[in-house]
Scaffold this active site. Structure first.
Site, PDB file in Angstrom:
ATOM      1  N   GLY A 121      14.207  -2.870   4.992  1.00  0.00           N
ATOM      2  CA  GLY A 121      12.864  -2.409   5.332  1.00  0.00           C
ATOM      3  C   GLY A 121      12.637  -1.696   6.538  1.00  0.00           C
ATOM      4  N   ASN A 122      11.282  -1.807   7.139  1.00  0.00           N
ATOM      5  CA  ASN A 122      11.111  -0.988   8.472  1.00  0.00           C
ATOM      6  C   ASN A 122      10.300  -1.583   9.172  1.00  0.00           C
ATOM      7  OD1 ASN A 122       8.625   0.369   7.618  1.00  0.00           O
ATOM      8  ND2 ASN A 122       9.598   1.329   6.070  1.00  0.00           N
ATOM      9  N   TYR A 123       9.771  -1.096  10.401  1.00  0.00           N
ATOM     10  CA  TYR A 123       8.718  -1.616  10.932  1.00  0.00           C
ATOM     11  C   TYR A 123       7.268  -1.457  10.729  1.00  0.00           C
ATOM     12  CZ  TYR A 123      12.804  -2.571  14.384  1.00  0.00           C
ATOM     13  OH  TYR A 123      13.919  -3.059  14.669  1.00  0.00           O
TER      14      TYR A 123
END
Ligand code: C5P
Length: 396
Positions: free
Chosen positions: A208-210
């Site tokens: 995923g990512n932020y």
């Protein structure tokens, strides 16, 4: 723009209340019908006599009129209003609004108001800078209220700093601008992608990512407020859409996002691709949790995800507008321009990871918009709700 508009002017107890008299006069002159609601502390600064004379209506302050026992209905008032303006909003009133402490008529009216609420803080610089005030103002903003920032200058304490209530002319300008843009997306169908994607590895792990989704959701709120039918195709986020007309389709992976977007796009007038889509997904998803082996380090093979923006760019017809985002760490402008062309976008919104307070998870952003005709517009650091407004204004 304010002709015939019903406006509640909420006044709380601060020195800047003297400016509210002038604000009231400006609103009346602009053709608005104004109902003043004042807190008990507000009455220590200006008298109801002045306010009722200028507004042509009895000022509301108490839940009951003492001698008759007549109940002042905050619910009716909340429904009557086209807008509520709280000026000055003291630290105490802001704190009560943020936490629902309904111990005076101004707060009960605020809690009942269906109309947009504008808050013009006014207080001493240290009170304004206190983390409690910052948190409360952020909370109010997250509930969809419009904060009219105080200015810097000399304060009642003779200290110099940020905390002066915005001038009455500027508050009126905010309201006029708000009503001018009120319905300029009426009937338009707007698709927005927001948040991260989660690319599943096994039942407990993902890539995923932020991304927090805040920018995409702020654009959705602004578009819905301006009359659009908004659909957000959203990755996993912890925020919720506030406007009742926003439809949210929750997805996890880029493939799911792609499937919904390509299906929805033909019926859309505008699509804004705000999501931080993972470029790659694991080639294989494990049904059981991958166990830690003593010596062997597992290898995850990745496959390319579809580029949603680029695919919509291929599908786009002349009546549709497609807007992308570019989050860059270097060669920002060149990269953004290249993406604009490659994905057949009408505009691309650039934000750089090099700009402090302008990215993942923050409440502010700093953008430059590049348009397909080669022009561009640069903006300063602003709250995401205001950035959303700039983006929608540019699209229009
Ligand atoms: O190529 P890059 O990921 O930097 O492009 C960013 C823009 O493209 C954003 O608008 C993003 O939402 C969109 N995008 C997409 N699908 C992908 C990758 C990016 O829609 N697979």
């Amino acid at each position: 723009m304010l002709q015939g508009k019903h406006i509640i002017l909420g006044i709380s107890g601060g020195i800047a209340a003297y400016k509210s008299v002038y604000l009231l006069r400006l609103l009346i002159k602009a053709g608005a019908e104004v109902q003043v609601v004042i807190t008990p502390a507000g009455k220590e600064f200006i008298t109801p006599v002045t306010l009722s004379a200028l507004s042509g209506k009895p000022v509301v302050s108490e839940f009951f009129t003492a001698n008759t026992g007549q109940w002042n209905s905050h619910v009716d008032l909340g429904l009557w209003a086209d807008a509520m303006v709280i000026a000055p909003a003291t630290a105490s009133t802001i704190a009560k609004m943020a936490n629902g402490v309904a111990d005076n008529m101004l707060i009960t009216t605020y809690l009942s108001a269906k109309a947009p609420v504008f808050v013009a803080p006014a207080m001493d610089l240290d009170m304004f800078a206190h983390p409690t005030t910052t948190r409360n103002i952020d909370l109010l903003r997250s509930y969809g209220n419009h904060i009219i920032e105080p200015t810097s200058g000399e304060l009642a304490s003779h200290l110099v700093g940020k905390g002066r209530m915005a001038e009455p002319e500027s508050i009126v300008a905010h309201l006029e601008q708000f009503f001018a843009s009120a319905q300029d997306l009426a009937g338009k169908n707007v698709l927005i992608t927001a948040g991260p994607t989660y690319e599943k590895i096994d039942p407990v792990r993902f890539i995923g990512n932020y991304s927090s989704g805040k920018m995409g959701y702020a654009i959705a709120e602004e578009a819905a407020r301006r009359g659009a039918n908004v659909t957000i195709v959203s990755g996993p986020v912890s925020i919720k859409a506030q406007h009742e007309s926003i439809k949210v389709i929750g997805i996890e992976s880029a493939r799911e996002m792609h499937q919904h977007c390509t299906q929805l796009f033909p019926a859309m007038d505008i699509a804004i691709m705000c999501a931080a889509v993972a470029d790659y997904a694991p080639a294989q998803q494990f049904d059981a949790k991958i166990k830690r082996e003593k010596d062997e380090i597992p290898t995850i093979t990745l496959v390319k995800n579809p580029d949603i923006a680029a695919d919509l760019g291929q599908m786009k017809t002349p009546r549709q507008k497609l807007i992308g985002f570019a989050l860059e760490t270097n060669d920002e402008e060149a990269n953004a321009q290249a993406k604009l062309a490659k994905k057949n976008l009408d505009a691309i919104v650039l934000n750089s990871l090099r700009d402090k307070d302008a990215c993942f998870g923050t409440d502010t952003n700093k953008i430059t918009i590049f348009f397909a005709d080669g022009s561009n517009k640069q903006y300063g650091l602003k709250p995401k709700a205001e950035v959303a407004k700039d983006i929608i204004d540019s699209i229009i």
